[in-house]
Design an enzyme around this catalytic site. Structure first.
Site, PDB file in Angstrom:
ATOM      1  N   ASP A  35       0.872  -1.143  -0.069  1.00 25.55           N
ATOM      2  CA  ASP A  35       0.119   0.257   0.065  1.00 25.55           C
ATOM      3  C   ASP A  35       0.735   1.463   0.122  1.00 25.55           C
ATOM      4  O   ASP A  35       1.778   1.291   0.770  1.00 25.55           O
ATOM      5  CB  ASP A  35      -0.793   0.033   1.225  1.00 25.55           C
ATOM      6  CG  ASP A  35      -2.147   0.876   0.942  1.00 25.55           C
ATOM      7  OD1 ASP A  35      -3.105   0.324   0.771  1.00 25.55           O
ATOM      8  OD2 ASP A  35      -1.906   2.372   1.097  1.00 25.55           O
ATOM      9  N   ILE A  36       0.644   1.985  -0.809  1.00 28.90           N
ATOM     10  CA  ILE A  36       1.335   3.392  -0.827  1.00 28.90           C
ATOM     11  C   ILE A  36       1.364   4.172   0.287  1.00 28.90           C
ATOM     12  O   ILE A  36       2.250   5.106   0.386  1.00 28.90           O
ATOM     13  CB  ILE A  36       0.821   4.116  -2.006  1.00 28.90           C
ATOM     14  CG1 ILE A  36       1.967   5.135  -2.629  1.00 28.90           C
ATOM     15  CG2 ILE A  36      -0.549   4.974  -1.914  1.00 28.90           C
ATOM     16  CD1 ILE A  36       1.985   5.744  -4.207  1.00 28.90           C
ATOM     17  N   ASN A  97     -12.686  -3.077   2.165  1.00 22.53           N
ATOM     18  CA  ASN A  97     -13.845  -2.169   2.191  1.00 22.53           C
ATOM     19  C   ASN A  97     -14.664  -2.283   0.989  1.00 22.53           C
ATOM     20  O   ASN A  97     -13.913  -2.426  -0.211  1.00 22.53           O
ATOM     21  CB  ASN A  97     -13.083  -0.797   2.255  1.00 22.53           C
ATOM     22  CG  ASN A  97     -12.412  -0.899   3.478  1.00 22.53           C
ATOM     23  OD1 ASN A  97     -12.716  -1.079   4.372  1.00 22.53           O
ATOM     24  ND2 ASN A  97     -11.221  -0.031   3.486  1.00 22.53           N
ATOM     25  N   GLU A 105     -12.241   3.456  -1.449  1.00 21.04           N
ATOM     26  CA  GLU A 105     -11.975   4.623  -2.370  1.00 21.04           C
ATOM     27  C   GLU A 105     -11.550   4.106  -3.727  1.00 21.04           C
ATOM     28  O   GLU A 105     -11.649   4.830  -4.658  1.00 21.04           O
ATOM     29  CB  GLU A 105     -10.451   4.909  -1.781  1.00 21.04           C
ATOM     30  CG  GLU A 105     -10.493   5.689  -0.438  1.00 21.04           C
ATOM     31  CD  GLU A 105      -9.266   5.895   0.147  1.00 21.04           C
ATOM     32  OE1 GLU A 105      -8.250   5.811  -0.273  1.00 21.04           O
ATOM     33  OE2 GLU A 105      -9.091   6.343   1.512  1.00 21.04           O
ATOM     34  N   VAL A 106     -11.070   2.744  -3.847  1.00 20.00           N
ATOM     35  CA  VAL A 106     -10.578   2.194  -5.316  1.00 20.00           C
ATOM     36  C   VAL A 106     -11.387   1.421  -5.693  1.00 20.00           C
ATOM     37  O   VAL A 106     -11.611   0.170  -5.114  1.00 20.00           O
ATOM     38  CB  VAL A 106      -9.312   1.816  -5.357  1.00 20.00           C
ATOM     39  CG1 VAL A 106      -8.842   1.431  -6.648  1.00 20.00           C
ATOM     40  CG2 VAL A 106      -8.182   2.939  -4.843  1.00 20.00           C
ATOM     41  N   HIS A 110      -9.989  -5.163  -3.544  1.00 22.46           N
ATOM     42  CA  HIS A 110      -8.794  -5.283  -2.836  1.00 22.46           C
ATOM     43  C   HIS A 110      -8.954  -5.842  -1.363  1.00 22.46           C
ATOM     44  O   HIS A 110      -9.903  -5.241  -0.799  1.00 22.46           O
ATOM     45  CB  HIS A 110      -8.134  -4.115  -2.877  1.00 22.46           C
ATOM     46  CG  HIS A 110      -8.404  -2.910  -2.743  1.00 22.46           C
ATOM     47  ND1 HIS A 110      -9.248  -2.345  -3.307  1.00 22.46           N
ATOM     48  CD2 HIS A 110      -8.296  -2.257  -1.321  1.00 22.46           C
ATOM     49  CE1 HIS A 110      -9.857  -1.071  -2.670  1.00 22.46           C
ATOM     50  NE2 HIS A 110      -9.308  -1.162  -1.625  1.00 22.46           N
ATOM     51  N   HIS A 112      -6.888  -5.588   2.236  1.00 23.19           N
ATOM     52  CA  HIS A 112      -5.827  -5.272   2.675  1.00 23.19           C
ATOM     53  C   HIS A 112      -5.450  -6.469   3.834  1.00 23.19           C
ATOM     54  O   HIS A 112      -6.352  -6.936   4.551  1.00 23.19           O
ATOM     55  CB  HIS A 112      -6.346  -3.897   3.538  1.00 23.19           C
ATOM     56  CG  HIS A 112      -6.611  -2.976   2.920  1.00 23.19           C
ATOM     57  ND1 HIS A 112      -6.004  -1.719   2.794  1.00 23.19           N
ATOM     58  CD2 HIS A 112      -7.896  -2.530   2.286  1.00 23.19           C
ATOM     59  CE1 HIS A 112      -6.630  -0.785   1.970  1.00 23.19           C
ATOM     60  NE2 HIS A 112      -7.748  -1.255   1.898  1.00 23.19           N
TER      61      HIS A 112
END
Ligand code: AMP
Length: 126
Positions: A35-36, A97, A105-106, A110, A112
């Protein structure tokens, strides 16, 4: 209502090689990268290569091969991150999420994988 996949989302661009990622693992159907903006000392995102918006979307229409690959990729990432409780790791949390209430958000599925510290309560009570 069917899902509409936005192929301009940031993870779609990563999958197409248009922007870089810090890769942890790549399999036939899945990709994992750091994760960035990590929320824990260990924070990796695992995504399917297919065009799936959320976990439920994936669970409903992905092929058995994709689902097996994705779940196994999550297991491999836990091993790479050395968070597996059975192997003396400190444990982890897997979060996906989804949608508005999940504050996604994206809009590309995904999961996490977070670890490396005590992660506190699962969700805020308020
Ligand atoms: P979510 O709120 O569950 O949709 O999480 C999206 C996650 O993607 C956040 O933790 C971001 O820090 C992460 N993220 C956004 N852009 C990138 C990127 N280019 N590379 C890696 N992680 C990213």
């Amino acid at each position: 209502m069917p899902y509409n996949y936005d192929d301009q989302n940031i993870f779609a661009k990563i999958l197409r090689g248009e922007i870089p990622c810090n890769k942890v693992l790549e399999t036939e159907h899945s990709l994992a990268f750091h994760d960035i903006n990590p929320a824990a000392p260990k924070h990796v995102l695992v995504i399917p290569k297919g065009s799936y918006v959320t976990y439920d979307h994936f669970a409903q229409i992905a092929s058995s091969e994709e689902i097996t690959d994705f779940v196994r990729a999550i297991g491999k990432v836990c091993k790479i991150l050395e968070v597996e409780p059975s192997q003396g790791g400190g444990g982890f949390r897997a979060i996906s999420n989804s949608g508005e209430a999940g504050l996604q958000e994206v809009p590309h599925l995904h999961v996490h994988i977070l670890g490396g510290r005590n992660l506190g309560p699962m969700i805020s009570k308020s």
